[in-house]
Write a protein that holds these residues in place. Structure first.
Motif, PDB file in Angstrom:
ATOM      1  N   ASP A 164     -12.680  -4.742 -12.436  1.00  0.00           N
ATOM      2  CA  ASP A 164     -12.859  -5.161 -11.047  1.00  0.00           C
ATOM      3  C   ASP A 164     -11.763  -6.180 -10.794  1.00  0.00           C
ATOM      4  O   ASP A 164     -11.915  -7.364 -11.096  1.00  0.00           O
ATOM      5  CB  ASP A 164     -14.245  -5.763 -10.859  1.00  0.00           C
ATOM      6  CG  ASP A 164     -14.503  -6.231  -9.445  1.00  0.00           C
ATOM      7  OD1 ASP A 164     -13.584  -6.176  -8.595  1.00  0.00           O
ATOM      8  OD2 ASP A 164     -15.635  -6.677  -9.180  1.00  0.00           O
ATOM      9  N   ALA A 165     -10.626  -5.709 -10.298  1.00  0.00           N
ATOM     10  CA  ALA A 165      -9.424  -6.541 -10.205  1.00  0.00           C
ATOM     11  C   ALA A 165      -9.092  -6.899  -8.762  1.00  0.00           C
ATOM     12  O   ALA A 165      -9.037  -6.018  -7.897  1.00  0.00           O
ATOM     13  CB  ALA A 165      -8.240  -5.816 -10.835  1.00  0.00           C
ATOM     14  N   ALA A 166      -8.852  -8.178  -8.522  1.00  0.00           N
ATOM     15  CA  ALA A 166      -8.332  -8.602  -7.225  1.00  0.00           C
ATOM     16  C   ALA A 166      -6.923  -8.045  -7.074  1.00  0.00           C
ATOM     17  O   ALA A 166      -6.184  -7.913  -8.053  1.00  0.00           O
ATOM     18  CB  ALA A 166      -8.306 -10.126  -7.150  1.00  0.00           C
ATOM     19  N   ALA A 223       7.536   3.057   4.154  1.00  0.00           N
ATOM     20  CA  ALA A 223       8.872   2.873   3.585  1.00  0.00           C
ATOM     21  C   ALA A 223       8.820   2.114   2.263  1.00  0.00           C
ATOM     22  O   ALA A 223       9.684   2.313   1.403  1.00  0.00           O
ATOM     23  CB  ALA A 223       9.770   2.132   4.580  1.00  0.00           C
ATOM     24  N   SER A 224       7.833   1.232   2.108  1.00  0.00           N
ATOM     25  CA  SER A 224       7.675   0.539   0.828  1.00  0.00           C
ATOM     26  C   SER A 224       6.234   0.121   0.627  1.00  0.00           C
ATOM     27  O   SER A 224       5.483  -0.062   1.586  1.00  0.00           O
ATOM     28  CB  SER A 224       8.602  -0.682   0.729  1.00  0.00           C
ATOM     29  OG  SER A 224       8.204  -1.699   1.613  1.00  0.00           O
ATOM     30  N   PHE A 225       5.907  -0.011  -0.659  1.00  0.00           N
ATOM     31  CA  PHE A 225       4.546  -0.363  -1.080  1.00  0.00           C
ATOM     32  C   PHE A 225       4.687  -1.236  -2.315  1.00  0.00           C
ATOM     33  O   PHE A 225       5.203  -0.780  -3.333  1.00  0.00           O
ATOM     34  CB  PHE A 225       3.769   0.922  -1.411  1.00  0.00           C
ATOM     35  CG  PHE A 225       2.348   0.716  -1.822  1.00  0.00           C
ATOM     36  CD1 PHE A 225       1.325   0.862  -0.907  1.00  0.00           C
ATOM     37  CD2 PHE A 225       2.016   0.389  -3.130  1.00  0.00           C
ATOM     38  CE1 PHE A 225      -0.003   0.703  -1.288  1.00  0.00           C
ATOM     39  CE2 PHE A 225       0.705   0.226  -3.527  1.00  0.00           C
ATOM     40  CZ  PHE A 225      -0.314   0.369  -2.592  1.00  0.00           C
ATOM     41  N   GLU A 226       4.293  -2.501  -2.200  1.00  0.00           N
ATOM     42  CA  GLU A 226       4.338  -3.423  -3.328  1.00  0.00           C
ATOM     43  C   GLU A 226       2.913  -3.790  -3.721  1.00  0.00           C
ATOM     44  O   GLU A 226       2.118  -4.168  -2.863  1.00  0.00           O
ATOM     45  CB  GLU A 226       5.099  -4.694  -2.961  1.00  0.00           C
ATOM     46  CG  GLU A 226       6.560  -4.464  -2.640  1.00  0.00           C
ATOM     47  CD  GLU A 226       7.198  -5.740  -2.128  1.00  0.00           C
ATOM     48  OE1 GLU A 226       7.663  -6.539  -2.973  1.00  0.00           O
ATOM     49  OE2 GLU A 226       7.204  -5.921  -0.900  1.00  0.00           O
ATOM     50  N   ALA A 227       2.607  -3.686  -5.012  1.00  0.00           N
ATOM     51  CA  ALA A 227       1.264  -3.959  -5.497  1.00  0.00           C
ATOM     52  C   ALA A 227       1.283  -5.164  -6.432  1.00  0.00           C
ATOM     53  O   ALA A 227       2.096  -5.224  -7.351  1.00  0.00           O
ATOM     54  CB  ALA A 227       0.716  -2.742  -6.229  1.00  0.00           C
ATOM     55  N   PHE A 228       0.390  -6.091  -6.164  1.00  0.00           N
ATOM     56  CA  PHE A 228       0.197  -7.276  -6.991  1.00  0.00           C
ATOM     57  C   PHE A 228      -1.272  -7.293  -7.389  1.00  0.00           C
ATOM     58  O   PHE A 228      -2.136  -7.318  -6.519  1.00  0.00           O
ATOM     59  CB  PHE A 228       0.561  -8.547  -6.211  1.00  0.00           C
ATOM     60  CG  PHE A 228       1.951  -8.508  -5.649  1.00  0.00           C
ATOM     61  CD1 PHE A 228       3.028  -8.937  -6.409  1.00  0.00           C
ATOM     62  CD2 PHE A 228       2.194  -8.023  -4.362  1.00  0.00           C
ATOM     63  CE1 PHE A 228       4.317  -8.889  -5.903  1.00  0.00           C
ATOM     64  CE2 PHE A 228       3.478  -7.982  -3.844  1.00  0.00           C
ATOM     65  CZ  PHE A 228       4.540  -8.409  -4.614  1.00  0.00           C
ATOM     66  N   VAL A 229      -1.534  -7.229  -8.695  1.00  0.00           N
ATOM     67  CA  VAL A 229      -2.912  -7.103  -9.167  1.00  0.00           C
ATOM     68  C   VAL A 229      -3.224  -8.148 -10.224  1.00  0.00           C
ATOM     69  O   VAL A 229      -2.324  -8.748 -10.811  1.00  0.00           O
ATOM     70  CB  VAL A 229      -3.183  -5.697  -9.745  1.00  0.00           C
ATOM     71  CG1 VAL A 229      -2.933  -4.621  -8.696  1.00  0.00           C
ATOM     72  CG2 VAL A 229      -2.353  -5.445 -10.986  1.00  0.00           C
ATOM     73  N   ASP A 230      -4.511  -8.325 -10.475  1.00  0.00           N
ATOM     74  CA  ASP A 230      -4.985  -9.197 -11.555  1.00  0.00           C
ATOM     75  C   ASP A 230      -4.698  -8.485 -12.873  1.00  0.00           C
ATOM     76  O   ASP A 230      -5.503  -7.692 -13.362  1.00  0.00           O
ATOM     77  CB  ASP A 230      -6.477  -9.469 -11.367  1.00  0.00           C
ATOM     78  CG  ASP A 230      -7.073 -10.345 -12.443  1.00  0.00           C
ATOM     79  OD1 ASP A 230      -6.407 -10.610 -13.462  1.00  0.00           O
ATOM     80  OD2 ASP A 230      -8.233 -10.765 -12.259  1.00  0.00           O
ATOM     81  N   GLU A 231      -3.521  -8.755 -13.427  1.00  0.00           N
ATOM     82  CA  GLU A 231      -3.093  -8.079 -14.656  1.00  0.00           C
ATOM     83  C   GLU A 231      -4.024  -8.351 -15.829  1.00  0.00           C
ATOM     84  O   GLU A 231      -4.255  -7.464 -16.659  1.00  0.00           O
ATOM     85  CB  GLU A 231      -1.683  -8.523 -15.030  1.00  0.00           C
ATOM     86  CG  GLU A 231      -0.629  -8.030 -14.089  1.00  0.00           C
ATOM     87  CD  GLU A 231       0.738  -8.545 -14.489  1.00  0.00           C
ATOM     88  OE1 GLU A 231       1.097  -8.409 -15.687  1.00  0.00           O
ATOM     89  OE2 GLU A 231       1.435  -9.074 -13.624  1.00  0.00           O
TER      90      GLU A 231
END
Length: 129
Positions: A98-100, A113-121
């Motif tokens: 269950d990641a923010a 055109a773009s998609f950047e993903a930042f997740v709770d690694e």
């Protein structure tokens, strides 16, 4: 296109992902789309073009069965920002996560055109190991 329309394009993208409808997802992609996944996850990196998006999704789905739950979706300047959670299971371990997460999308001419993903690694790493 207005910011409101850009948000609707982003909603359509998430609906396509949720339905695992790759034809619908592909129809929303700009020919020069760029996907970036930050961090040290097995699917991290930069992917370009529709075939790059397919490679990204293939790498992601090879490791996890997941779904995005949108908390907020709004326009900020020339970007659409999605703040939510990614929930699912790591395929190799069977562990749930269950990641923010935060996604930053840019829409050009009605296409992603773009998609950047930042997740709770750390949460993903826990589930993957």
């Amino acid at each position: 296109m207005s910011s409101r329309d850009d948000v609707e394009v982003a909603r359509e993208l998430y609906a396509g992902f949720a339905a695992r409808d790759m034809a619908a997802v592909g129809a929303l992609l700009h020919p020069e789309v760029r996907v970036e996944q930050a961090g040290g996850l097995p699917w991290s990196g930069t992917y370009t073009g529709p075939t790059g998006v397919q490679a990204f999704l293939g790498a992601l789905l090879a490791h996890v069965d997941s779904r995005v739950e949108i908390g907020e979706l709004f326009a900020v300047g020339d970007a659409v920002v999605q703040v939510g959670r990614t929930r699912g299971t790591a395929r190799a371990t069977g562990r749930s996560f269950d990641a923010a997460e935060v996604h930053v999308l840019r829409v050009r001419g009605g296409s992603i055109a773009s998609f950047e993903a930042f997740v709770d690694e750390a949460e993903f790493a826990r589930a993957l190991s």
